[in-house]
Design an enzyme around this catalytic site. Structure first.
Site, PDB file in Angstrom:
ATOM      1  N   HIS A  38      -1.025  11.172   8.402  1.00 24.26           N
ATOM      2  CA  HIS A  38       0.107  10.354   7.953  1.00 24.26           C
ATOM      3  C   HIS A  38       0.058   8.985   8.630  1.00 24.26           C
ATOM      4  O   HIS A  38       0.229   7.945   7.983  1.00 24.26           O
ATOM      5  CB  HIS A  38       1.430  11.037   8.294  1.00 24.26           C
ATOM      6  CG  HIS A  38       1.862  12.084   7.308  1.00 24.26           C
ATOM      7  ND1 HIS A  38       1.196  13.264   7.123  1.00 24.26           N
ATOM      8  CD2 HIS A  38       2.911  12.112   6.440  1.00 24.26           C
ATOM      9  CE1 HIS A  38       1.820  13.989   6.192  1.00 24.26           C
ATOM     10  NE2 HIS A  38       2.861  13.300   5.763  1.00 24.26           N
ATOM     11  N   LYS A 106       6.291  24.198   5.914  1.00 25.56           N
ATOM     12  CA  LYS A 106       7.203  25.278   6.314  1.00 25.56           C
ATOM     13  C   LYS A 106       8.262  24.724   7.266  1.00 25.56           C
ATOM     14  O   LYS A 106       8.020  23.730   7.962  1.00 25.56           O
ATOM     15  CB  LYS A 106       6.441  26.428   6.979  1.00 25.56           C
ATOM     16  CG  LYS A 106       5.933  26.119   8.374  1.00 25.56           C
ATOM     17  CD  LYS A 106       5.340  27.356   9.033  1.00 25.56           C
ATOM     18  CE  LYS A 106       4.856  26.998  10.443  1.00 25.56           C
ATOM     19  NZ  LYS A 106       4.210  28.118  11.123  1.00 25.56           N
TER      20      LYS A 106
END
Length: 200
Positions: A38, A106
């Site tokens: 990222h 998650k």
């Protein structure tokens, strides 16, 4: 609750039609990306440089896979989701600048990410932790890897998935979050229990 079998890339309209609680299976390209990926992607975009993959064409998977080198290629051994909250501070910019519409992970993400999903027509899909081998079985081919200098778990792996799931739409483009709703429910029940016990 509805169940969808979706093919990537996906349109904004199709994502906005998804509701929290729906079940989704994806066919198409998944791009693994954790913190380091990222950060590198955002850095390159700030510098006006191109990324090696078009994240908007597939789904971004918060995953540090285990790979085995076989000849000139790679075999996916396990592909469980990593904890998505690690990317909370990066994800709103990432969604805006890459046009990503589906994020898989998650544990859920924070209110800033939820707002970004709403603003840009994107959704967060939850895959159960502990099912890394099941996830790997739904990946038919490792198509490539970028930024391997970041290390195996942090590199961007391009995976060709078929019927990947089941994934739960946990945060949708209308602003619903199953995590926030569950937290609110727990608070209400805890208050009720405290009242019954006379410990308010």
């Amino acid at each position: 609750m509805a169940e969808y079998r979706l093919r990537l890339p996906i349109t904004e309209g199709a994502v906005r039609a998804l509701q929290a609680g729906d079940i989704v299976h994806l066919t198409g390209e998944l791009y693994t990306a954790r913190d380091e990926a990222h950060m590198r992607a955002l850095e390159l975009l700030r510098e006006g440089r191109e990324l090696p993959v078009a994240f908007a064409k597939g789904a971004v998977y918060h995953c540090g896979p285990i790979m085995k080198k076989e000849g000139e290629g790679w075999r996916l051994v396990a592909a469980g989701p990593t904890t998505s909250s690690r990317m909370n501070s990066l994800e709103p910019d990432f969604i805006e600048k890459t046009g990503s519409r589906l994020i898989i992970g998650k544990g859920g993400m924070d209110a800033g990410v939820l707002e970004a999903l709403k603003r840009h027509g994107a959704a967060y899909l939850a895959f159960p932790g502990g099912a890394a081998v099941l996830a790997a079985r739904r990946v038919k081919r490792v198509k490539g890897v970028h930024w391997l200098d970041l290390g195996m778990p942090e590199a961007v792996w391009v995976l060709e998935a078929e019927d990947f799931g089941p994934l739960v739409v946990a945060m949708d483009a209308s602003g619903r979050s199953l995590y926030l709703e569950a937290s609110a429910s727990v608070e209400r029940r805890a208050a009720d229990v405290r009242r019954r016990l006379g410990i308010e």
